[in-house]
Design an enzyme around this catalytic site. Structure first.
Site, PDB file in Angstrom:
ATOM      1  N   ASP A 164       1.298  -0.199  11.762  1.00 22.44           N
ATOM      2  CA  ASP A 164       1.100  -1.540  12.323  1.00 22.44           C
ATOM      3  C   ASP A 164       2.350  -2.430  12.223  1.00 22.44           C
ATOM      4  O   ASP A 164       2.244  -3.637  12.083  1.00 22.44           O
ATOM      5  CB  ASP A 164      -0.090  -2.222  11.630  1.00 22.44           C
ATOM      6  CG  ASP A 164       0.109  -2.348  10.132  1.00 22.44           C
ATOM      7  OD1 ASP A 164       1.037  -1.719   9.588  1.00 22.44           O
ATOM      8  OD2 ASP A 164      -0.664  -3.088   9.499  1.00 22.44           O
TER       9      ASP A 164
ATOM     10  N   ARG B 115      -6.931  -1.664   9.320  1.00 16.36           N
ATOM     11  CA  ARG B 115      -7.447  -3.016   9.527  1.00 16.36           C
ATOM     12  C   ARG B 115      -6.519  -3.730  10.508  1.00 16.36           C
ATOM     13  O   ARG B 115      -5.306  -3.728  10.334  1.00 16.36           O
ATOM     14  CB  ARG B 115      -7.455  -3.754   8.181  1.00 16.36           C
ATOM     15  CG  ARG B 115      -8.274  -5.008   8.176  1.00 16.36           C
ATOM     16  CD  ARG B 115      -8.355  -5.561   6.779  1.00 16.36           C
ATOM     17  NE  ARG B 115      -9.225  -4.749   5.929  1.00 16.36           N
ATOM     18  CZ  ARG B 115     -10.533  -4.937   5.805  1.00 16.36           C
ATOM     19  NH1 ARG B 115     -11.126  -5.898   6.479  1.00 16.36           N
ATOM     20  NH2 ARG B 115     -11.250  -4.178   5.010  1.00 16.36           N
TER      21      ARG B 115
ATOM     22  N   THR C  18       3.767   2.691   5.848  1.00 12.93           N
ATOM     23  CA  THR C  18       2.344   2.311   5.854  1.00 12.93           C
ATOM     24  C   THR C  18       1.583   3.277   6.747  1.00 12.93           C
ATOM     25  O   THR C  18       2.072   3.614   7.838  1.00 12.93           O
ATOM     26  CB  THR C  18       2.109   0.860   6.331  1.00 12.93           C
ATOM     27  OG1 THR C  18       0.753   0.714   6.754  1.00 12.93           O
ATOM     28  CG2 THR C  18       2.995   0.467   7.498  1.00 12.93           C
TER      29      THR C  18
ATOM     30  N   ASP D  14       4.599  -4.996   6.217  1.00 17.94           N
ATOM     31  CA  ASP D  14       5.216  -6.266   6.628  1.00 17.94           C
ATOM     32  C   ASP D  14       5.198  -7.341   5.542  1.00 17.94           C
ATOM     33  O   ASP D  14       6.075  -8.204   5.522  1.00 17.94           O
ATOM     34  CB  ASP D  14       4.658  -6.775   7.964  1.00 17.94           C
ATOM     35  CG  ASP D  14       3.158  -6.872   7.965  1.00 17.94           C
ATOM     36  OD1 ASP D  14       2.553  -6.680   6.893  1.00 17.94           O
ATOM     37  OD2 ASP D  14       2.592  -7.153   9.032  1.00 17.94           O
TER      38      ASP D  14
ATOM     39  N   GLY E  86       0.828  -1.214   0.000  1.00 17.20           N
ATOM     40  CA  GLY E  86       0.000   0.000   0.000  1.00 17.20           C
ATOM     41  C   GLY E  86       0.859   1.259   0.000  1.00 17.20           C
ATOM     42  O   GLY E  86       1.905   1.291   0.645  1.00 17.20           O
TER      43      GLY E  86
ATOM     44  N   ASP F 234      -0.919   2.728   8.495  1.00 15.38           N
ATOM     45  CA  ASP F 234      -1.553   2.077   9.649  1.00 15.38           C
ATOM     46  C   ASP F 234      -0.697   2.043  10.915  1.00 15.38           C
ATOM     47  O   ASP F 234      -1.210   1.733  11.990  1.00 15.38           O
ATOM     48  CB  ASP F 234      -1.947   0.640   9.299  1.00 15.38           C
ATOM     49  CG  ASP F 234      -3.020   0.578   8.226  1.00 15.38           C
ATOM     50  OD1 ASP F 234      -3.657   1.617   7.969  1.00 15.38           O
ATOM     51  OD2 ASP F 234      -3.229  -0.503   7.653  1.00 15.38           O
TER      52      ASP F 234
ATOM     53  N   ARG G  24       1.210  -4.911  -5.782  1.00 18.73           N
ATOM     54  CA  ARG G  24       1.372  -6.196  -5.118  1.00 18.73           C
ATOM     55  C   ARG G  24       1.843  -7.166  -6.197  1.00 18.73           C
ATOM     56  O   ARG G  24       1.549  -6.967  -7.380  1.00 18.73           O
ATOM     57  CB  ARG G  24       0.068  -6.616  -4.463  1.00 18.73           C
ATOM     58  CG  ARG G  24      -0.344  -5.576  -3.417  1.00 18.73           C
ATOM     59  CD  ARG G  24      -1.260  -6.080  -2.339  1.00 18.73           C
ATOM     60  NE  ARG G  24      -1.107  -5.268  -1.127  1.00 18.73           N
ATOM     61  CZ  ARG G  24      -1.746  -4.113  -0.897  1.00 18.73           C
ATOM     62  NH1 ARG G  24      -2.582  -3.617  -1.779  1.00 18.73           N
ATOM     63  NH2 ARG G  24      -1.554  -3.459   0.223  1.00 18.73           N
TER      64      ARG G  24
HETATM   65  P1  ADP Z   1       2.433  -4.516   2.574  1.00 20.07           P
HETATM   66  O1  ADP Z   1       3.890  -4.523   2.232  1.00 20.07           O
HETATM   67  O2  ADP Z   1       1.850  -3.129   2.541  1.00 20.07           O
HETATM   68  O3  ADP Z   1       2.143  -5.284   3.846  1.00 20.07           O
HETATM   69  P2  ADP Z   1       1.450  -6.786   0.995  1.00 20.07           P
HETATM   70  O4  ADP Z   1       1.191  -7.662   2.166  1.00 20.07           O
HETATM   71  O5  ADP Z   1       0.465  -6.784  -0.112  1.00 20.07           O
HETATM   72  O6  ADP Z   1       1.653  -5.255   1.388  1.00 20.07           O
HETATM   73  O7  ADP Z   1       2.883  -7.234   0.390  1.00 20.07           O
HETATM   74  C1  ADP Z   1       3.433  -6.554  -0.702  1.00 20.07           C
HETATM   75  C2  ADP Z   1       4.186  -7.534  -1.569  1.00 20.07           C
HETATM   76  O8  ADP Z   1       5.237  -8.157  -0.824  1.00 20.07           O
HETATM   77  C3  ADP Z   1       3.375  -8.706  -2.103  1.00 20.07           C
HETATM   78  O9  ADP Z   1       2.618  -8.385  -3.219  1.00 20.07           O
HETATM   79  C4  ADP Z   1       4.460  -9.693  -2.443  1.00 20.07           C
HETATM   80  O10 ADP Z   1       5.103  -9.361  -3.658  1.00 20.07           O
HETATM   81  C5  ADP Z   1       5.440  -9.473  -1.316  1.00 20.07           C
HETATM   82  N1  ADP Z   1       5.180 -10.452  -0.250  1.00 20.07           N
HETATM   83  C6  ADP Z   1       4.200 -10.440   0.660  1.00 20.07           C
HETATM   84  N2  ADP Z   1       4.252 -11.534   1.450  1.00 20.07           N
HETATM   85  C7  ADP Z   1       5.301 -12.257   1.008  1.00 20.07           C
HETATM   86  C8  ADP Z   1       5.906 -13.496   1.391  1.00 20.07           C
HETATM   87  N3  ADP Z   1       5.414 -14.216   2.409  1.00 20.07           N
HETATM   88  N4  ADP Z   1       6.979 -13.928   0.699  1.00 20.07           N
HETATM   89  C9  ADP Z   1       7.485 -13.207  -0.317  1.00 20.07           C
HETATM   90  N5  ADP Z   1       6.965 -12.040  -0.739  1.00 20.07           N
HETATM   91  C10 ADP Z   1       5.897 -11.562  -0.084  1.00 20.07           C
END
Ligand code: ADP
Length: 319
Positions: free
Chosen positions: A129, A171, A125, A103, A11, A127, A72
């Site tokens: 969080d 969230r 982020t 995260d 995000g 949030d 993503r």
């Molecule tokens: P944020 O970074 O804001 O928490 P996301 O959870 O959507 O957002 O994660 C962003 C991107 O990080 C994902 O689209 C993916 O490319 C990568 N990612 C998320 N989780 C994993 C994971 N367990 N292993 C490898 N890459 C991950």
């Protein structure tokens, strides 16, 4: 290290541009070449990137969003995607990577670090969080945006003797809700950490009515309930006309506040310092106001406490 990459992932958050600027300028000052990778890990897998020079990051410190775009990338979660990204890094000469995101993005950074490309992650982020840090880039701007909007809702709630139920972002994390709730004098705040049945909200509204209060703000954190239903129940039980407003993505945009620009600049600068020392699999943040870094897995396993005292302050003074 002679060449590094920087990307934004997950995000978006106001202040990400300030972090990109800090990373780029710090690296250039250390005689490194910087590649800006577009659309998060997608750009890494597909080689979508361009060299950033000092002037590429001019005039962005005050802008919301991210000049590198964010996305993503499901492919990156799997070995094949990670190997593709690693191959692109080797081909382009990227020796280290700065990842700005939440995260989920940190997990990706840990996976890539484990495959030989050192990554340093920066928490970005709205949030707030992320457990290892007391502050994430974008949080202050998002709270100020929410506060200004709730103030406007209060004007109309006051004029009509209404109750305004406002859903804010966050969230699984009530930090925006509790802070904006206090700042806007909300009669009630509902978050995942402090769940309360709507009956409690109704009772408090009825009690405060007896002290001469005619208009009410109820702040609800995203994901803890349907704000339309909450407004409907309040109206049914109190007779006070109640309206729900979901603030939504407007909280993600806008020009970053001083706090976000400064935090982003500090974290970006520090992240490059760590990477230049050959450190990888680290995440940077703040603890007790001091800048710190942690192993990514350790950071991901930490649990963030909710400031119940702050919540109590809100409930003790807004009635
Ligand atoms: P944020 O970074 O804001 O928490 P996301 O959870 O959507 O957002 O994660 C962003 C991107 O990080 C994902 O689209 C993916 O490319 C990568 N990612 C998320 N989780 C994993 C994971 N367990 N292993 C490898 N890459 C991950």
């Amino acid at each position: 290290m002679k060449k590094i990459g920087v990307l934004t992932s997950g995000g978006d958050a106001p202040g990400m541009n300030a972090a990109i600027r800090a990373v780029t300028r710090t690296a250039i000052k250390m005689n490194m070449t910087v590649l800006g990778v577009f659309k998060g890990y997608n750009g890494l897998i597909h080689g979508d990137m361009k060299q950033l020079d000092i002037r590429s990051v001019s005039d962005i410190i005050q802008k919301g969003g991210t000049m590198l775009y964010t996305a993503r990338c499901n492919e990156f979660r799997f070995e094949e995607g990670l190997q593709k990204a690693k191959a692109v890094c080797l081909m382009k000469g990227i020796e280290g990577l700065i990842v700005i995101g939440g995260d989920g993005s940190f997990r990706g950074a840990a996976d890539l670090s484990a495959r030989g490309i050192p990554c340093v992650a920066i928490p970005g982020t709205i949030d707030n969080d992320i457990s290892m840090t007391e502050y994430t880039i974008g949080f202050d701007t998002a709270m100020n945006t929410a506060m200004e909007l709730i103030d406007k809702l209060r004007d109309t709630a006051q004029s009509h003797d209404r109750c305004s139920v406002v859903e804010v972002m966050g969230r699984h994390a009530g930090y925006i809700a509790v802070n904006t709730g206090i700042a806007c004098g909300a009669t009630y705040i509902i978050t995942e950490e402090m769940p309360h049945p709507v009956e409690d909200v109704i009772e408090r509204i009825q009690n405060t009515q007896t002290t001469g209060k005619h208009h009410f703000i109820v702040v609800v954190s995203e994901g803890v309930g349907n704000s339309q239903d909450i407004a409907k129940k309040i109206e049914q039980h109190t007779g006070i006309e109640s309206r729900a407003t979901i603030l939504g993505h407007v909280q993600r945009g806008g020009t970053p506040t001083v706090r976000d620009r400064v935090a982003a600049s500090q974290l970006g600068h520090y992240a490059v310092e760590l990477l230049s020392q050959g450190l990888g699999n680290r995440v940077v943040g703040f603890q007790k106001g001091e800048i710190v870094n942690y192993d990514i897995q350790e950071a991901l396993s930490m649990k963030k406490g909710f400031d119940e005292r702050l919540y109590r302050v809100a409930m003790d003074i807004s009635f």
